[in-house]
Design a protein around this motif. Sequence first.
Motif, short mmCIF file in Angstrom:
data_model
loop_
_atom_site.label_atom_id
_atom_site.label_comp_id
_atom_site.label_asym_id
_atom_site.label_seq_id
_atom_site.Cartn_x
_atom_site.Cartn_y
_atom_site.Cartn_z
N LEU A 24 -11.01 -12.21 33.61
CA LEU A 24 -11.28 -11.36 32.46
C LEU A 24 -11.52 -12.23 31.22
CD1 LEU A 24 -8.66 -8.49 32.84
CD2 LEU A 24 -10.99 -8.60 33.71
N THR A 25 -12.54 -11.89 30.48
CA THR A 25 -12.86 -12.66 29.27
C THR A 25 -12.06 -12.13 28.09
OG1 THR A 25 -14.67 -11.21 28.60
CG2 THR A 25 -15.23 -13.03 30.11
N ASP A 26 -11.99 -12.94 27.05
CA ASP A 26 -11.32 -12.49 25.82
C ASP A 26 -12.01 -11.25 25.27
OD1 ASP A 26 -9.36 -14.46 25.80
OD2 ASP A 26 -10.60 -15.86 24.67
N ASP A 27 -13.33 -11.21 25.34
CA ASP A 27 -14.08 -10.05 24.84
C ASP A 27 -13.71 -8.78 25.60
OD1 ASP A 27 -15.39 -11.52 22.90
OD2 ASP A 27 -17.22 -11.77 24.07
N GLU A 28 -13.59 -8.90 26.92
CA GLU A 28 -13.22 -7.73 27.73
C GLU A 28 -11.81 -7.25 27.38
OE1 GLU A 28 -15.89 -8.54 31.72
OE2 GLU A 28 -13.97 -9.59 31.48
N LEU A 29 -10.91 -8.18 27.19
CA LEU A 29 -9.54 -7.80 26.81
C LEU A 29 -9.50 -7.24 25.40
CD1 LEU A 29 -7.66 -10.77 28.46
CD2 LEU A 29 -7.54 -8.37 29.14
N ASP A 30 -10.32 -7.78 24.50
CA ASP A 30 -10.39 -7.25 23.14
C ASP A 30 -10.94 -5.82 23.16
OD1 ASP A 30 -9.35 -9.52 21.98
OD2 ASP A 30 -11.31 -10.35 21.44
N GLN A 31 -11.93 -5.57 24.00
CA GLN A 31 -12.50 -4.22 24.10
C GLN A 31 -11.48 -3.23 24.65
OE1 GLN A 31 -16.04 -4.72 26.46
NE2 GLN A 31 -17.31 -5.20 24.69
N ALA A 32 -10.69 -3.66 25.61
CA ALA A 32 -9.68 -2.77 26.19
C ALA A 32 -8.64 -2.40 25.13
CB ALA A 32 -9.00 -3.43 27.37
N GLU A 33 -8.24 -3.35 24.31
CA GLU A 33 -7.32 -3.16 23.18
C GLU A 33 -6.20 -2.15 23.46
OE1 GLU A 33 -7.62 -2.40 18.42
OE2 GLU A 33 -9.46 -2.83 19.51
N GLY A 34 -5.52 -2.34 24.58
CA GLY A 34 -4.39 -1.48 24.91
C GLY A 34 -4.77 -0.17 25.57
N ASN A 35 -6.05 0.04 25.84
CA ASN A 35 -6.50 1.26 26.50
C ASN A 35 -6.35 1.10 28.00
OD1 ASN A 35 -8.35 3.06 27.91
ND2 ASN A 35 -9.04 3.66 25.87
N ARG A 36 -5.44 1.84 28.58
CA ARG A 36 -5.12 1.73 30.01
C ARG A 36 -6.35 1.94 30.88
NH1 ARG A 36 -3.88 5.49 33.95
NH2 ARG A 36 -2.55 4.73 35.63
N ASP A 37 -7.08 3.03 30.63
CA ASP A 37 -8.24 3.35 31.47
C ASP A 37 -9.32 2.28 31.40
OD1 ASP A 37 -7.09 5.70 32.39
OD2 ASP A 37 -7.94 6.91 30.79
N GLN A 38 -9.53 1.74 30.22
CA GLN A 38 -10.54 0.70 30.09
C GLN A 38 -10.13 -0.58 30.81
OE1 GLN A 38 -12.11 0.31 26.21
NE2 GLN A 38 -13.74 -1.05 26.85
N LEU A 39 -8.86 -0.94 30.72
CA LEU A 39 -8.38 -2.12 31.42
C LEU A 39 -8.48 -1.91 32.93
CD1 LEU A 39 -7.17 -4.94 31.36
CD2 LEU A 39 -4.90 -3.89 31.21
N ILE A 40 -8.11 -0.73 33.40
CA ILE A 40 -8.23 -0.42 34.82
C ILE A 40 -9.67 -0.55 35.28
CG2 ILE A 40 -8.12 1.48 36.50
CD1 ILE A 40 -5.53 2.36 34.99
N GLY A 41 -10.60 0.00 34.52
CA GLY A 41 -12.02 -0.07 34.86
C GLY A 41 -12.52 -1.50 34.92
N THR A 42 -12.09 -2.32 33.99
CA THR A 42 -12.51 -3.72 33.95
C THR A 42 -11.95 -4.49 35.14
OG1 THR A 42 -12.61 -3.62 31.53
CG2 THR A 42 -12.58 -5.79 32.53
N VAL A 43 -10.68 -4.28 35.45
CA VAL A 43 -10.07 -4.94 36.61
C VAL A 43 -10.77 -4.48 37.89
CG1 VAL A 43 -7.95 -5.09 38.01
CG2 VAL A 43 -7.83 -5.36 35.53
N GLN A 44 -11.04 -3.21 37.98
CA GLN A 44 -11.71 -2.64 39.15
C GLN A 44 -13.08 -3.28 39.34
OE1 GLN A 44 -12.22 1.59 38.79
NE2 GLN A 44 -13.22 1.80 40.76
N GLU A 45 -13.83 -3.38 38.27
CA GLU A 45 -15.19 -3.94 38.33
C GLU A 45 -15.18 -5.44 38.65
OE1 GLU A 45 -18.57 -4.83 35.04
OE2 GLU A 45 -17.78 -2.77 35.08
N LYS A 46 -14.35 -6.19 37.95
CA LYS A 46 -14.33 -7.65 38.11
C LYS A 46 -13.82 -8.10 39.47
CE LYS A 46 -15.39 -9.95 34.25
NZ LYS A 46 -16.03 -11.20 34.08
#
Length: 65
Positions: A24-46
């Motif tokens: 996960l990149t810093d940008d992806e983690l910055d975009q998630a910014e504590g949003n559970r669903d967004q973090l889940i989606g990013t982990v799922q995709e990556k």
Amino acid sequence: MNWDIAKGKWNQVKGAAKEKWGELTDDELDQAEGNRDQLIGTVQEKYGKTKAEAEREVDEFVASL
């Protein structure tokens, strides 16, 4: 730790997330910014996980903090 606390301490959580999911990149983690669903989606995709796998992994990660 629960999601409300994780959201409030996102900069600290972000470092631990980077250690756990090194792709996960810093940008992806910055975009998630504590949003559970967004973090889940990013982990799922990556990492090519199912939604259920990603949800379980992210929830276990936050609970372990």
